[in-house]
Scaffold this motif. Structure first.
Motif, mmCIF file in Angstrom:
data_model
loop_
_atom_site.group_PDB
_atom_site.id
_atom_site.type_symbol
_atom_site.label_atom_id
_atom_site.label_comp_id
_atom_site.label_asym_id
_atom_site.label_seq_id
_atom_site.Cartn_x
_atom_site.Cartn_y
_atom_site.Cartn_z
ATOM 1 N N GLN A 1 0.734 -1.382 -0.107
ATOM 2 C CA GLN A 1 0.001 0.158 0.010
ATOM 3 C C GLN A 1 0.769 1.273 -0.003
ATOM 4 O O GLN A 1 2.262 1.091 0.051
ATOM 5 C CB GLN A 1 -0.881 0.098 1.383
ATOM 6 N N GLU B 1 -6.332 -2.046 0.583
ATOM 7 C CA GLU B 1 -5.705 -3.380 0.628
ATOM 8 C C GLU B 1 -6.357 -3.963 2.043
ATOM 9 O O GLU B 1 -6.698 -3.476 3.006
ATOM 10 C CB GLU B 1 -4.211 -3.018 0.745
ATOM 11 N N TYR C 1 3.828 0.684 -2.874
ATOM 12 C CA TYR C 1 3.002 0.203 -3.732
ATOM 13 C C TYR C 1 2.883 0.899 -4.873
ATOM 14 O O TYR C 1 3.100 0.645 -5.976
ATOM 15 C CB TYR C 1 1.696 -0.049 -3.123
ATOM 16 N N ASN D 1 -3.362 1.760 -3.300
ATOM 17 C CA ASN D 1 -4.181 0.607 -2.371
ATOM 18 C C ASN D 1 -4.466 0.769 -1.451
ATOM 19 O O ASN D 1 -4.342 0.076 -0.363
ATOM 20 C CB ASN D 1 -2.949 -0.655 -2.742
#
Length: 171
Positions: free
Chosen positions: A51, A113, A55, A110
């Protein structure tokens, strides 16, 4: 770390020490080398590879940073709603450009997540139990209690999720 209250600029997870984070370049330094040391391009991000900044830099190479919510320029509350189930959602009744910015931010960082969603849900869980005890309280007492609670928790981990839940209790 102090400027951001020891919280990740993107997910609001607590950053316990220098080993649990990295300096995040909002506009990636590989594509925007002139911004490598630009203060307005630097944020503290958690070091979770699934994340946030890590990410964004490893899994999402195909994005335009100008279409993301920039933490120091935009108020995420205008774009995003953090639900008590832990998920981040696009606010309703926003224009198409804002919705795109919200959608891209969630995707590129993200922010939904599963592990992060679970941590947010756990953080707000305590407050869900507390609000069950507010039955029978006057609206004024509930407002006062929530205001005091938000002041007391200050810059807690996942504060936006908690704040969005508690302020919805006022409606």
């Amino acid at each position: 770390m102090e400027l951001q209250g020891k919280l990740c600029a993107y997910c609001e997870g607590i950053i316990s020490d220098e080993k649990a984070c990295h300096i995040e370049h909002f506009f990636p330094k590989g594509k925007h080398p002139r911004l490598t040391f630009d203060w307005d391009n630097l944020f503290l991000s958690c070091d979770n590879k699934g994340q946030c900044g890590r990410y964004k830099d490893t899994e999402c190479s195909n994005y335009d940073p100008r279409k993301l919510i920039k933490p120091d320029r935009h108020d995420p509350d205008d774009f995003l709603f953090f639900h008590s189930n832990g998920k981040v959602m696009i606010r309703s009744a926003i224009d198409e450009e804002m919705a795109l910015r919200a959608s891209e931010t969630i995707r590129v960082l993200n922010l939904n997540e599963p592990g992060l969603v679970g941590r947010r849900k756990s953080a707000v869980g305590v407050y869900i139990k507390i609000t069950d005890e507010l039955d029978g309280w006057s609206d004024e007492d509930i407002r006062e209690y929530i205001g005091e609670e938000l002041k007391a928790i200050g810059n807690a981990e996942y504060i936006t999720t908690i704040r969005h839940f508690l302020t919805r209790c006022l409606r």
